[in-house]
Design a protein around this motif. Structure first.
Motif, PDB file in Angstrom:
ATOM      1  N   ARG A   1     -47.142 -12.327  -7.308  1.00 31.04           N
ATOM      2  CA  ARG A   1     -46.188 -13.418  -7.108  1.00 31.04           C
ATOM      3  C   ARG A   1     -45.807 -14.110  -8.414  1.00 31.04           C
ATOM      4  NH1 ARG A   1     -46.591 -17.689  -2.139  1.00 31.04           N
ATOM      5  NH2 ARG A   1     -44.563 -18.667  -2.432  1.00 31.04           N
ATOM      6  N   SER A   2     -46.734 -14.178  -9.362  1.00 27.44           N
ATOM      7  CA  SER A   2     -46.455 -14.864 -10.629  1.00 27.44           C
ATOM      8  C   SER A   2     -45.953 -13.915 -11.711  1.00 27.44           C
ATOM      9  CB  SER A   2     -47.704 -15.583 -11.122  1.00 27.44           C
ATOM     10  OG  SER A   2     -48.750 -14.644 -11.326  1.00 27.44           O
ATOM     11  N   SER A   3     -45.572 -12.706 -11.332  1.00 22.69           N
ATOM     12  CA  SER A   3     -45.106 -11.761 -12.334  1.00 22.69           C
ATOM     13  C   SER A   3     -43.789 -12.215 -12.935  1.00 22.69           C
ATOM     14  CB  SER A   3     -44.972 -10.370 -11.729  1.00 22.69           C
ATOM     15  OG  SER A   3     -44.013 -10.370 -10.696  1.00 22.69           O
ATOM     16  N   TYR A   4     -43.457 -11.638 -14.089  1.00 18.86           N
ATOM     17  CA  TYR A   4     -42.312 -12.108 -14.863  1.00 18.86           C
ATOM     18  C   TYR A   4     -41.224 -11.044 -15.015  1.00 18.86           C
ATOM     19  CZ  TYR A   4     -39.702 -13.874 -18.871  1.00 18.86           C
ATOM     20  OH  TYR A   4     -38.705 -14.296 -19.711  1.00 18.86           O
ATOM     21  N   ALA A   5     -41.632  -9.798 -15.160  1.00 22.08           N
ATOM     22  CA  ALA A   5     -40.649  -8.740 -15.422  1.00 22.08           C
ATOM     23  C   ALA A   5     -41.254  -7.387 -15.096  1.00 22.08           C
ATOM     24  CB  ALA A   5     -40.220  -8.761 -16.885  1.00 22.08           C
ATOM     25  N   MET A   6     -40.374  -6.408 -14.961  1.00 24.32           N
ATOM     26  CA  MET A   6     -40.813  -5.037 -14.754  1.00 24.32           C
ATOM     27  C   MET A   6     -39.985  -4.120 -15.637  1.00 24.32           C
ATOM     28  SD  MET A   6     -41.281  -2.941 -11.169  1.00 24.32           S
ATOM     29  CE  MET A   6     -42.704  -3.865 -10.620  1.00 24.32           C
ATOM     30  N   GLY A   7     -40.633  -3.089 -16.146  1.00 23.59           N
ATOM     31  CA  GLY A   7     -39.924  -2.189 -17.050  1.00 23.59           C
ATOM     32  C   GLY A   7     -40.289  -0.746 -16.811  1.00 23.59           C
ATOM     33  N   TRP A   8     -39.515   0.129 -17.468  1.00 16.03           N
ATOM     34  CA  TRP A   8     -39.757   1.558 -17.463  1.00 16.03           C
ATOM     35  C   TRP A   8     -39.967   2.023 -18.906  1.00 16.03           C
ATOM     36  CZ3 TRP A   8     -40.463   4.619 -13.291  1.00 16.03           C
ATOM     37  CH2 TRP A   8     -40.035   4.155 -12.056  1.00 16.03           C
ATOM     38  N   PHE A   9     -40.932   2.901 -19.044  1.00 18.67           N
ATOM     39  CA  PHE A   9     -41.196   3.569 -20.311  1.00 18.67           C
ATOM     40  C   PHE A   9     -41.255   5.063 -20.037  1.00 18.67           C
ATOM     41  CE2 PHE A   9     -42.348   0.027 -23.153  1.00 18.67           C
ATOM     42  CZ  PHE A   9     -42.386  -1.004 -22.227  1.00 18.67           C
ATOM     43  N   ARG A  10     -41.166   5.862 -21.079  1.00 17.75           N
ATOM     44  CA  ARG A  10     -41.282   7.303 -20.898  1.00 17.75           C
ATOM     45  C   ARG A  10     -42.057   7.905 -22.056  1.00 17.75           C
ATOM     46  NH1 ARG A  10     -34.884   8.945 -21.785  1.00 17.75           N
ATOM     47  NH2 ARG A  10     -34.825   8.644 -24.072  1.00 17.75           N
ATOM     48  N   GLN A  11     -42.665   9.052 -21.754  1.00 17.41           N
ATOM     49  CA  GLN A  11     -43.456   9.734 -22.762  1.00 17.41           C
ATOM     50  C   GLN A  11     -43.278  11.231 -22.630  1.00 17.41           C
ATOM     51  OE1 GLN A  11     -47.638   8.682 -22.745  1.00 17.41           O
ATOM     52  NE2 GLN A  11     -47.882   9.352 -24.865  1.00 17.41           N
ATOM     53  N   ALA A  12     -42.756  11.826 -23.686  1.00 15.61           N
ATOM     54  CA  ALA A  12     -42.602  13.273 -23.751  1.00 15.61           C
ATOM     55  C   ALA A  12     -43.847  13.868 -24.409  1.00 15.61           C
ATOM     56  CB  ALA A  12     -41.353  13.629 -24.547  1.00 15.61           C
ATOM     57  N   PRO A  13     -44.145  15.125 -24.164  1.00 15.57           N
ATOM     58  CA  PRO A  13     -45.339  15.748 -24.758  1.00 15.57           C
ATOM     59  C   PRO A  13     -45.340  15.623 -26.278  1.00 15.57           C
ATOM     60  CG  PRO A  13     -44.426  17.160 -23.071  1.00 15.57           C
ATOM     61  CD  PRO A  13     -43.445  16.038 -23.255  1.00 15.57           C
ATOM     62  N   GLY A  14     -46.460  15.164 -26.815  1.00 14.12           N
ATOM     63  CA  GLY A  14     -46.608  15.044 -28.251  1.00 14.12           C
ATOM     64  C   GLY A  14     -45.923  13.842 -28.870  1.00 14.12           C
ATOM     65  N   LYS A  15     -45.358  12.973 -28.033  1.00 16.74           N
ATOM     66  CA  LYS A  15     -44.650  11.798 -28.557  1.00 16.74           C
ATOM     67  C   LYS A  15     -45.283  10.513 -28.040  1.00 16.74           C
ATOM     68  CE  LYS A  15     -40.135  13.931 -29.294  1.00 16.74           C
ATOM     69  NZ  LYS A  15     -38.666  13.783 -29.073  1.00 16.74           N
ATOM     70  N   GLU A  16     -44.937   9.418 -28.723  1.00  7.53           N
ATOM     71  CA  GLU A  16     -45.403   8.107 -28.302  1.00  7.53           C
ATOM     72  C   GLU A  16     -44.665   7.673 -27.031  1.00  7.53           C
ATOM     73  OE1 GLU A  16     -48.188   7.377 -31.234  1.00  7.53           O
ATOM     74  OE2 GLU A  16     -47.511   5.780 -29.900  1.00  7.53           O
ATOM     75  N   ARG A  17     -45.299   6.806 -26.268  1.00  2.00           N
ATOM     76  CA  ARG A  17     -44.623   6.231 -25.113  1.00  2.00           C
ATOM     77  C   ARG A  17     -43.557   5.264 -25.620  1.00  2.00           C
ATOM     78  NH1 ARG A  17     -48.117   4.377 -19.977  1.00  2.00           N
ATOM     79  NH2 ARG A  17     -48.801   6.524 -20.410  1.00  2.00           N
ATOM     80  N   GLU A  18     -42.356   5.407 -25.100  1.00  2.00           N
ATOM     81  CA  GLU A  18     -41.244   4.589 -25.597  1.00  2.00           C
ATOM     82  C   GLU A  18     -40.576   3.817 -24.473  1.00  2.00           C
ATOM     83  OE1 GLU A  18     -38.242   7.089 -27.361  1.00  2.00           O
ATOM     84  OE2 GLU A  18     -37.637   7.924 -25.437  1.00  2.00           O
ATOM     85  N   PHE A  19     -39.996   2.698 -24.868  1.00  2.00           N
ATOM     86  CA  PHE A  19     -39.306   1.814 -23.936  1.00  2.00           C
ATOM     87  C   PHE A  19     -38.014   2.462 -23.453  1.00  2.00           C
ATOM     88  CE2 PHE A  19     -37.752  -1.940 -22.026  1.00  2.00           C
ATOM     89  CZ  PHE A  19     -36.453  -2.146 -22.437  1.00  2.00           C
ATOM     90  N   VAL A  20     -37.705   2.227 -22.165  1.00  2.00           N
ATOM     91  CA  VAL A  20     -36.453   2.703 -21.583  1.00  2.00           C
ATOM     92  C   VAL A  20     -35.586   1.531 -21.132  1.00  2.00           C
ATOM     93  CG1 VAL A  20     -35.411   4.059 -19.726  1.00  2.00           C
ATOM     94  CG2 VAL A  20     -37.511   4.879 -20.844  1.00  2.00           C
ATOM     95  N   ALA A  21     -36.108   0.707 -20.212  1.00  2.00           N
ATOM     96  CA  ALA A  21     -35.327  -0.390 -19.662  1.00  2.00           C
ATOM     97  C   ALA A  21     -36.260  -1.398 -19.015  1.00  2.00           C
ATOM     98  CB  ALA A  21     -34.318   0.117 -18.640  1.00  2.00           C
TER      99      ALA A  21
END
Length: 127
Positions: free
Chosen positions: A28-48
């Motif tokens: 209930r007290s949450s602020y935001a939600m997002g999506w990230f993605r991670q391809a093999p061998g890469k860092e997890r990166e922000f999407v939206a």
């Protein structure tokens, strides 16, 4: 808190997919939600991401104009509509929930600011 993501799959380049993520538990007290993605061998990166206070959104430059994040009717849940998909969009996509206030909408792109993570859902775009 648990996050359940769904909607991944295999699609040809130029096609569309819609990802969904719903949170359960004491959110209930949450602020935001997002999506990230991670391809093999890469860092997890922000999407939206989207924040609940004013529905402000933030997108990675690589997806702006092609992807749209939206909240699901007042729920602690979001959808990510992905159009004009490219092979470079291939990755495991993760949704995440931010519990604390952030002054600047650009802070939504910082994965360290998120408190809970869902399991990944695979998106594969063939050329």
């Amino acid at each position: 808190v648990q996050l359940q993501a769904s909607g991944g799959g295999l699609v040809q380049a130029g096609g569309s997919l819609r990802l969904s993520c719903a949170a359960s538990g004491p959110t209930r007290s949450s602020y935001a939600m997002g999506w990230f993605r991670q391809a093999p061998g890469k860092e997890r990166e922000f999407v939206a991401a989207i924040r609940w206070t004013d529905y402000s959104t933030n997108y990675a430059a690589s997806v702006k104009g092609r992807f749209t994040i939206s909240r699901d009717n007042g729920k602690i849940a979001v959808n990510l509509q992905m159009n004009s998909l490219k092979p470079e969009d291939t990755a495991a996509y993760y949704c995440a929930l931010m519990m604390r206030y952030r002054r600047n909408v650009y802070e939504l792109s910082n994965k360290e600011a998120y408190d809970y993570w869902g399991q990944g859902t695979q998106v594969t775009v063939s050329s």
